[in-house]
Design an enzyme around this catalytic site. Sequence first.
Site, PDB file in Angstrom:
ATOM      1  N   ASP A   6       0.629  -0.896  -0.094  1.00 13.47           N
ATOM      2  CA  ASP A   6       0.147  -0.026   0.095  1.00 13.47           C
ATOM      3  C   ASP A   6       0.998   1.303   0.111  1.00 13.47           C
ATOM      4  OD1 ASP A   6      -2.106   2.009   0.891  1.00 13.47           O
ATOM      5  OD2 ASP A   6      -2.738   1.484   2.674  1.00 13.47           O
ATOM      6  N   LYS A  68       2.437  11.976  -2.945  1.00 16.45           N
ATOM      7  CA  LYS A  68       1.604  10.289  -3.808  1.00 16.45           C
ATOM      8  C   LYS A  68       0.840  11.340  -4.392  1.00 16.45           C
ATOM      9  CE  LYS A  68      -1.958   7.194  -3.613  1.00 16.45           C
ATOM     10  NZ  LYS A  68      -2.207   7.060  -2.358  1.00 16.45           N
ATOM     11  N   GLU A 145      -7.301   0.558  -4.630  1.00 15.68           N
ATOM     12  CA  GLU A 145      -7.224   0.562  -3.392  1.00 15.68           C
ATOM     13  C   GLU A 145      -8.376   0.163  -2.541  1.00 15.68           C
ATOM     14  OE1 GLU A 145      -6.205   4.473  -1.815  1.00 15.68           O
ATOM     15  OE2 GLU A 145      -3.836   4.736  -2.505  1.00 15.68           O
ATOM     16  N   ASP A 168     -13.365   4.843   1.149  1.00 12.11           N
ATOM     17  CA  ASP A 168     -11.835   4.514   1.123  1.00 12.11           C
ATOM     18  C   ASP A 168     -11.624   6.592   1.329  1.00 12.11           C
ATOM     19  OD1 ASP A 168      -8.772   4.555   1.403  1.00 12.11           O
ATOM     20  OD2 ASP A 168      -9.357   3.459  -0.445  1.00 12.11           O
TER      21      ASP A 168
END
Length: 567
Positions: A6, A68, A145, A168
Site C-alpha cells: 500500500d 503521492k 485501493e 476510502d
Amino acid sequence: MIIGIDLGTTNSAAAVFRDGKAELIPNSLGHNLTPSAVGIDDNGDVLVGLPARERQSTHPNLTATAFKRYMGAKRETRLGKKLFSPEELSALVLASLKRDAEAYLGEKVTEAVITVPAYFNDKQRKATRRAGELAGLKVERLLNEPTAAALAYGIHLLDDESQFLVFDLGGGTFDVSILEIFEGVIEVRASTGDARLGGEDFNDLLVNDMRYKFRDDWKLKSGEEDALREKLRASAERARRTLTNASEASMDVVWRDTAYSHAVTTDSFEALAAPLIERLREPVLRSLRDSQINAAALKEIVLVGGATRMPVVRRAVTKMFGRFPSQTVHPDEAVALGAAVQAGLKARDVALKEVAVTDVCPFSLGVATGERDASGHVRSGLFSPIIERNTTVPVSRIEVLSSLQDGQSEIEVEIYQGESRFVVDNVALGKLRVPIPRRPAGEIFIEVRFTYDINGLLEVDVHVPATGERRQLVIVDEDGPSGADLEKQRKALEALKVHPRDADTNRALMARANRAFENHLGDVRDHIARLISQFESVLDSQDPRLVERARTELSSHLDSLEGETWL
C-alpha cells in the site's frame, strides 16, 4: 517472492500472504506503518519513514511528504543538492519497504502488487508502476485501493451473492467503489472519487484557521513560509487526531521564541470541515448511479483510510446511508492486507480458492471530435467517449467517425481520458495520423477501436475501410524514461547513500527530541536539552544495554510532554 504494498500519501505498508493468511510486515522500527516521507540528513544520507518525518518541522527544506499527490505530474522537489520527481521519492519509500520485507522474510523480494487510488488516471498509474520498477520491483499488478480493502474485509471468502460499498478516505485521496460477489467472481461495478481530497485537506483547515487568528503577529520574512507551515501541519495533525476521542484540542506552536496556542473544539472543526464533507457526497452518488445499485441493496458500507476515524466523517456516512458503516477492518492496514491477498491469488496460493477479481476503467476514454453548427462552421475540441467510465475491463469498443472537411488527406486521432465535454479539460494520452483519400466531407469513414486491459494498457487501432489502411498505437508513458534511461535512473537512486536500518530507531528518536526542543520554551526546553545531551552521551558509549535503557527513558519523557508518536 511477491508481496503486497500500500503506497499511501501519509503512510505506506507491506504485507505477505503465507500460512493461509495475509500478514503485515514490520519495518526496522517494528511498526506496521512507514510514513511516506523522504529526507536528507546533515551528512547527506537519505532518510526514509519516521526518521525523515520527525525532521519535517525542523528541516522543511530537507524533507518531502505527500508527494503521492503529484504522481504523474512534471514536478520536482529539491532536497539538499538533488532534485527528485514524485516517482523517485515514491521509489525510495518502496525500496525501504522492500528491504524491510527481505529482512523480515529472509528471502529476496522481486515482485509486488502495488495499490493505487481507484480514481488515479493513466499518467498517475504509469508513474506508480515506474516507481516500483525504480525500486527494483516487478510490478505484477496495480490494484485499486478499495478493491484491496474489500479483499481484506474477506468478501472473497463469501459464498452468497452480496454487494458492498467501500468508502476510502486516506491522507491525500478519496475513493468510492461498489463491488459485487457472485459465483467466485468479485466484480467492481463502479469506482469514483476525488484525487485531491484527504486528511491533509482537513489539516489545512486547521492550519489556515490558526494562521488567520495570529495573522497580525506572524509577518513572515522571505524563506520563513515553509518552516512555519510545517510546524502548523504537525500541530494540526495531532489536534485532529485528539478530536477523534475528545471534544476539544489545542494547537501549540513556538514561533520566533514565542509560544502560541489555538483551541479547537469539535463544533468549530465541523463548521470548518463542512465544505469538505459536502465534497464527499457527489462521488458516493455517482458510484450508485453508475453501478445502478440502490443504496438499500448494499450489504455493508466498509470504511477504509485513516481519515475515516474522524467522527465528522463517520457521522456524514451514517447520514448518507441511514445506517452505521462497518468498522471491522483496520482503516490503516486493510489496503496492504488486501494487496497481499491479491499477491497470494497471483501466486496461486493453495489456501485461496479460485477467485476472479474484475475491475473497471475509472475514467472515460475517447477521442477529440468536431461538429458542424447551424451555420456550417466546424466546432472542434469536443470529447467523444469510446469506453465510458466504470466499464468492466478487459474491454474492446469500436466507434465509427467520418471526415469533416472537403478534400481531407488525413485524419488525426487524438486520444483523451476524462469526463469533460471539452478535450482541453481532459488528460491527453497520445495521437496518431492516418491517411485518407481526398473526398467530400462525410464520405470517408474510419473505425477507431479501443482495447483496454486489466493493467490499464490501452491499444488504439484505426482502420480506413475505403483503402484498407490500418494504424495502431499502444499508449505508453511518453513523459517517463524507458529502457536504458529507466535503468540509469534506477542505478542513480540505488547509489544514494541510505541511512542504515539498524540506526533508524535512534535517528527517529533524536529527530523527535530536537523537534520537541524547538516546540517548547523555558524550563521545559532546558529539560529537553539535558535529556538530549544525556542520550547523546550514552550513544557514544555504544553499549547496547545502556542505549536501550536511555532510549526508553527519553521516549517516555517525550510521550509525557506531547503524547505518543503517531503514524
